[in-house]
Design an enzyme around this catalytic site. Structure first.
Site, short mmCIF file in Angstrom:
data_model
loop_
_atom_site.label_atom_id
_atom_site.label_comp_id
_atom_site.label_asym_id
_atom_site.label_seq_id
_atom_site.Cartn_x
_atom_site.Cartn_y
_atom_site.Cartn_z
N ASP A 1 7.03 8.43 -6.51
CA ASP A 1 6.57 7.05 -6.39
C ASP A 1 7.62 6.13 -7.00
O ASP A 1 8.37 6.53 -7.89
CB ASP A 1 5.22 6.87 -7.10
CG ASP A 1 4.52 5.59 -6.71
OD1 ASP A 1 4.64 5.17 -5.54
OD2 ASP A 1 3.86 4.98 -7.57
N GLU A 2 7.65 4.88 -6.53
CA GLU A 2 8.57 3.86 -7.05
C GLU A 2 10.02 4.35 -7.04
O GLU A 2 10.77 4.19 -8.01
CB GLU A 2 8.15 3.43 -8.47
CG GLU A 2 6.74 2.89 -8.57
CD GLU A 2 6.54 1.54 -7.90
OE1 GLU A 2 7.52 0.94 -7.39
OE2 GLU A 2 5.39 1.07 -7.88
N GLY B 1 0.78 -1.23 0.00
CA GLY B 1 0.00 0.00 0.00
C GLY B 1 0.82 1.28 0.00
O GLY B 1 0.31 2.34 0.39
N LYS B 2 2.06 1.22 -0.48
CA LYS B 2 2.92 2.41 -0.50
C LYS B 2 2.34 3.52 -1.37
O LYS B 2 2.24 4.67 -0.94
CB LYS B 2 4.32 2.05 -0.99
CG LYS B 2 5.05 1.05 -0.11
CD LYS B 2 6.38 0.63 -0.70
CE LYS B 2 6.28 0.01 -2.05
NZ LYS B 2 5.48 -1.22 -2.15
N SER B 3 1.96 3.19 -2.59
CA SER B 3 1.40 4.20 -3.50
C SER B 3 0.09 4.75 -2.94
O SER B 3 -0.19 5.95 -3.05
CB SER B 3 1.17 3.62 -4.89
OG SER B 3 2.40 3.26 -5.48
N CYS C 1 1.11 -12.09 3.81
CA CYS C 1 1.92 -13.13 3.16
C CYS C 1 1.01 -14.01 2.30
O CYS C 1 -0.02 -14.50 2.75
CB CYS C 1 2.63 -13.97 4.21
SG CYS C 1 3.61 -15.33 3.50
N CYS D 1 8.35 -17.40 5.11
CA CYS D 1 7.95 -18.02 3.84
C CYS D 1 8.78 -17.55 2.64
O CYS D 1 8.69 -18.15 1.56
CB CYS D 1 6.46 -17.74 3.58
SG CYS D 1 5.37 -18.49 4.82
N GLN E 1 12.69 3.34 -5.79
CA GLN E 1 13.78 2.37 -5.92
C GLN E 1 14.35 2.31 -7.33
O GLN E 1 15.46 1.86 -7.54
CB GLN E 1 13.32 0.97 -5.48
CG GLN E 1 12.37 0.27 -6.42
CD GLN E 1 10.91 0.68 -6.25
OE1 GLN E 1 10.57 1.47 -5.37
NE2 GLN E 1 10.04 0.14 -7.09
N CYS F 1 1.26 -17.96 4.01
CA CYS F 1 0.66 -18.32 5.30
C CYS F 1 -0.44 -17.36 5.75
O CYS F 1 -1.13 -17.63 6.72
CB CYS F 1 1.75 -18.41 6.38
SG CYS F 1 2.46 -16.81 6.87
#
Length: 195
Positions: free
Chosen positions: A89-90, A15-17, A146, A188, A92, A149
């Site tokens: 945004d984005e 939910g970053k954006s 996840c 996981c 990285q 799980c």
């Protein structure tokens, strides 16, 4: 406004954006602030000219190249001269110059919101997010559920190739969505050197 750097980070599907969009909308509507958001030109998954969340929220955005040259930096500094809040945004995906750009914007009195993945598919720092985190005044760390799980502790992004965890040597950057990635908790997550 005083300069400020807020970083919103976490794995894919956390939910970053959506957080970025929500904060930008609130700054405009309630804070009466001018807001400008940027996104990488290579990310065209949901829209050409908006940041879009998986929950359907959207906010206008300007595409900029991932390689932030001096020319791009000067363009952004000029475009945001009369802006109060600047979002990325984005993050990285951006080159190293994202760090001095964010710093300069904050020194110029801007409230800077940076959203980006914390780690790549190998479980290692993605791009220059670590440097931006070090400069941050505040960090919001989000988690996913996840996919294996169901835990709400999804901190990792698992890259999938033919439905299986990616092996070592895959390219770091692969723009994709649910067909190529799933959120996983630490338990996981399968690192590429163990798959």
């Amino acid at each position: 406004m005083n300069g400020y750097i807020l970083v919103i980070t976490g794995g894919m599907f956390s939910g970053k954006s959506e957080q970025l969009i929500d904060r930008c909308k609130k700054f405009e509507a309630y804070g009466k602030k001018k807001v400008k958001v940027y996104k990488p030109s290579g990310d065209k998954r949901f829209s050409e000219d908006e940041v879009v969340s998986r929950m359907g929220c959207h906010f206008p955005a300007t595409n900029i190249p991932e390689k932030i040259t001096d020319k791009v930096m000067n363009q952004i500094l000029s475009e945001t001269k009369d802006v109060d809040v600047v979002g990325f945004d984005e993050s990285q995906f951006y080159s190293k110059n994202i760090m001095p750009l964010v710093s300069e914007l904050a020194y110029n009195g801007k409230y800077v919101i940076v959203a980006g993945l914390n780690m790549d598919y190998r479980g290692k720092e993605f791009g220059y997010i670590g440097g931006i985190l070090a400069m941050a005044d505040k960090i919001i760390r989000l988690h996913s559920f996840c996919a294996i799980c169901g835990s709400e502790k999804g901190t990792h992004t698992q890259r999938l190739v033919n439905g299986k965890p990616a092996k070592k040597g895959e390219p770091i950057v692969l723009i994709g969505d649910t067909e190529s990635y799933e959120p996983r908790c630490r338990k996981c997550f399968v690192p590429p050197d163990r798959s």
